[in-house]
Design a protein around this motif. Structure first.
Motif, PDB file in Angstrom:
ATOM      1  N   VAL A   1      10.104 -81.867  -6.860  1.00  0.00           N
ATOM      2  CA  VAL A   1      10.454 -82.910  -5.724  1.00  0.00           C
ATOM      3  C   VAL A   1       8.085 -82.919  -4.847  1.00  0.00           C
ATOM      4  O   VAL A   1       8.101 -83.667  -4.983  1.00  0.00           O
ATOM      5  N   ALA A   2       7.663 -81.606  -5.118  1.00  0.00           N
ATOM      6  CA  ALA A   2       6.850 -81.972  -4.410  1.00  0.00           C
ATOM      7  C   ALA A   2       5.530 -81.906  -5.729  1.00  0.00           C
ATOM      8  O   ALA A   2       4.712 -82.497  -5.469  1.00  0.00           O
TER       9      ALA A   2
ATOM     10  N   ALA B   1      12.973 -78.350  -5.352  1.00  0.00           N
ATOM     11  CA  ALA B   1      11.578 -78.272  -3.907  1.00  0.00           C
ATOM     12  C   ALA B   1      10.064 -78.593  -5.013  1.00  0.00           C
ATOM     13  O   ALA B   1       9.298 -78.733  -4.186  1.00  0.00           O
ATOM     14  N   ASP B   2      10.296 -77.311  -6.396  1.00  0.00           N
ATOM     15  CA  ASP B   2       8.358 -77.882  -6.251  1.00  0.00           C
ATOM     16  C   ASP B   2       8.656 -79.085  -7.478  1.00  0.00           C
ATOM     17  O   ASP B   2       7.053 -79.811  -7.560  1.00  0.00           O
TER      18      ASP B   2
ATOM     19  N   THR C   1      13.313 -90.066   1.028  1.00  0.00           N
ATOM     20  CA  THR C   1      13.662 -88.284   1.958  1.00  0.00           C
ATOM     21  C   THR C   1      14.659 -89.464   2.738  1.00  0.00           C
ATOM     22  O   THR C   1      14.197 -89.843   3.487  1.00  0.00           O
TER      23      THR C   1
ATOM     24  N   GLU D   1      19.915 -76.651  -1.412  1.00  0.00           N
ATOM     25  CA  GLU D   1      18.600 -76.284  -2.109  1.00  0.00           C
ATOM     26  C   GLU D   1      17.217 -77.704  -1.957  1.00  0.00           C
ATOM     27  O   GLU D   1      16.645 -78.075  -1.665  1.00  0.00           O
TER      28      GLU D   1
ATOM     29  N   ALA E   1      15.205 -80.036   0.038  1.00  0.00           N
ATOM     30  CA  ALA E   1      14.099 -80.622  -0.612  1.00  0.00           C
ATOM     31  C   ALA E   1      13.974 -81.385  -0.953  1.00  0.00           C
ATOM     32  O   ALA E   1      12.468 -81.950  -1.567  1.00  0.00           O
TER      33      ALA E   1
ATOM     34  N   SER F   1      11.835 -75.056  -8.937  1.00  0.00           N
ATOM     35  CA  SER F   1      13.082 -75.192  -8.703  1.00  0.00           C
ATOM     36  C   SER F   1      12.810 -76.553  -7.911  1.00  0.00           C
ATOM     37  O   SER F   1      12.153 -77.475  -8.432  1.00  0.00           O
TER      38      SER F   1
END
Ligand SMILES: [Zn+2]
Length: 536
Positions: free
Chosen positions: A134-135, A131-132, A533, A179, A183, A129
């Protein structure tokens, strides 16, 4: 007498000629750094610091912003970002031209890998995803702004099918965009010059831009055409700002193809007119007359319909080659217009035949004794469509006219590379190593297109303004301590088309978020960069 002892600063850059990124004249001053931020910029400072860097005789600037790059393809392999940081670049904006490596939805990572093979041949693709993504983005030497790519989103939604999206698909794509923005994506990039982005009409882009508007994201675009239909394509980009109010960044502005040479002033005039009307439109460019692209993108767009395997199958057919030859004779190359000959098209990276890097397709055709178009088709088949090329398609006068326009910012359109290791292969475009140094050095000293103050402002203050970054891009108290120290007489690019893997000269110190990454011209190995961000 009681003396209040002030806390020691972490760093003091002493006695340099400070050019603050605003475009105003420089002055001799000291730059104090504490806790990652600039604590003071003042002449003959009495402040004390744990470390003092003598910058006498040198120029001190804000860290340079590379506003348009594809280093998301290489930073995981080369987090030290050597080719960029050694020019003083401290921030890269990635995920451009509609291409991002996330999201990769379940079951679709292989498709994305195949799609991006000619741009990111060394990257592994996993389901993720945004989000993953970016993380898990690795610590890097430079700061990074991530964008999500429209091509990637459309690939996830409708594959490479040439048709309008259904209402459900449109909703799905808007949700993926939301999404990504939630994120940490800065915005959406589009690449309307190639499939599947070119299957999108204005309504599709406007719908996504309205999502950006709602969520505070920005839009950057590799416009639909940079050659014979370049003016319409730029107007299409301006219309997005007009219809939705979203900030539009037009990427690597250029006029390709001999029939379009000499049009820079007119094209810039249209963008300037939009800006005068108050539309939030900016653009960037790189200082070279040669572009880089997957070879397949030079062919008529119908060749790529339904994906790479379908394209390779078509390219074997005699009839298809005849149609290709006629199409190109009539309309020139897609995105690049008419070229003098295939001798201006040089192989940069060829995964299956790496020894051919540096050869022109004209040369390949002559040595095989075949027609150039047959040589191109055979080459693409043998290289499974993944060949990357350099194409000299612009006029110097246009490149210079665009570069010397003060509000045009600078984007290398290149990846962070290193002279050794996996990213040190092939013959990439020299802009990957030299863009910003070329602006600071040869463009100021030799071509005299602008002053050093203006050169710095284009790549710092103006770029930060275009991005909507408030605390970077200027050397002033309170801003993040992204700083470069360079020798104005020596700074220059050294990378050439024949020998591209050469670092730029003349940058001695680079700080990122207050940490020293380049020290006396050497990389310290520090990885203080972070993903920026909008809502930290
Ligand atoms: Zn592009």
């Amino acid at each position: 007498m009681i003396r209040f002892r002030r806390a020691m600063d972490d760093l003091l850059i002493r006695g340099g000629h400070v050019i603050d990124g605003s475009g105003g004249p420089g002055r001799v001053a000291d730059v104090a750094v504490l806790d990652g931020r600039i604590a003071a910029v003042e002449p003959r400072s009495a402040r004390e610091a744990h470390r003092v860097i003598d910058a006498r005789g040198q120029v001190v600037t804000p860290g340079l912003i590379d506003i348009h790059t594809h280093s998301d393809f290489t930073l995981p392999l080369n987090p030290r970002a050597e080719s960029k940081i050694r020019q003083g670049v401290t921030l890269e904006v990635v995920g451009n031209c509609g291409f991002s490596v996330a999201p990769a939805l379940p079951g679709k990572a292989a498709m994305l890998r195949e799609y991006l093979a000619s741009s990111a041949p060394w990257l592994s693709f996993e389901e993720t995803s945004f989000a993953d993504y970016v993380a898990r983005f690795p610590p890097t030497s430079v700061n990074v702004i991530l964008q999500v790519g429209h091509n990637t989103l459309r690939l996830m939604t409708a594959g490479l099918e040439n048709r309008p999206l259904t209402a459900e698909e449109m909703v799905a794509m808007e949700r993926l965009l939301e999404e990504a923005l939630a994120a940490g994506a800065w915005g959406l990039s589009s690449g309307l010059f190639t499939a599947p982005g070119n299957f999108a009409d204005a309504a599709e882009i406007h719908a996504l831009a309205r999502v950006l508007r709602r969520r505070g994201g920005a839009y950057s675009t590799h416009v639909r055409d940079e050659a014979d239909h370049g003016f319409e394509a730029v107007r299409e980009a301006i219309a997005v700002a007009e219809a939705t109010g979203v900030h539009v960044q037009i990427a690597h502005l250029k006029l390709s193809g001999v029939d379009n040479w000499g049009g820079a002033a007119r094209l810039l005039g249209e963008i300037a007119e939009a800006r005068r009307r108050g539309l939030p439109v900016d653009c960037d460019a790189y200082p070279y007359d040669t572009a880089s692209n997957p070879l397949r993108n030079l062919l008529p767009r119908w060749v790529m319909e339904n994906g790479i395997p379908a394209m390779l199958e078509r390219l074997r057919s005699r009839d298809v080659r005849t149609r290709l030859r006629d199409d190109i004779a009539r309309h020139g190359l897609t995105n690049f217009g008419r070229i003098p000959s295939w001798d201006v098209v040089r192989i940069a990276i060829s995964p299956e035949m790496p020894d051919n890097a540096g050869r022109t397709l004209g040369d390949v055709a002559r040595s095989r004794g075949v027609d150039p178009l047959d040589a191109v088709a055979d080459y693409l088949v043998a290289d499974r469509g993944a060949t990357r090329i350099l194409i000299t398609s612009m006029a110097d006068a246009d490149v210079h006219e665009i570069a010397r326009t003060p509000w045009v910012t600078v984007g290398s359109d290149g990846n962070a590379l290193a002279v050794s290791g996996v990213t040190g292969q092939g013959k990439p475009h020299p802009r990957f190593y030299g863009t910003h140094a070329r602006i600071l050095g040869p463009y100021v000293r030799d071509l005299r297109l602008f002053t050093l103050e203006h050169a710095v402002a284009k790549m710092t203050g103006a770029a930060a303004r275009a991005l909507g970054l408030r605390d970077r891009g200027l050397l002033r108290a309170g801003a993040w301590a992204d700083v470069a120290v360079l020798d104005p007489a020596r700074v220059a690019d050294r990378a050439t088309y024949e020998a591209p893997h050469r670092y730029a000269d003349g940058v001695s110190t680079v700080l990122v978020n207050g940490r020293v990454v380049i020290d006396g011209g050497d990389h310290t190995g520090a990885l203080p960069g972070r993903v920026l961000t909008r809502h930290p």
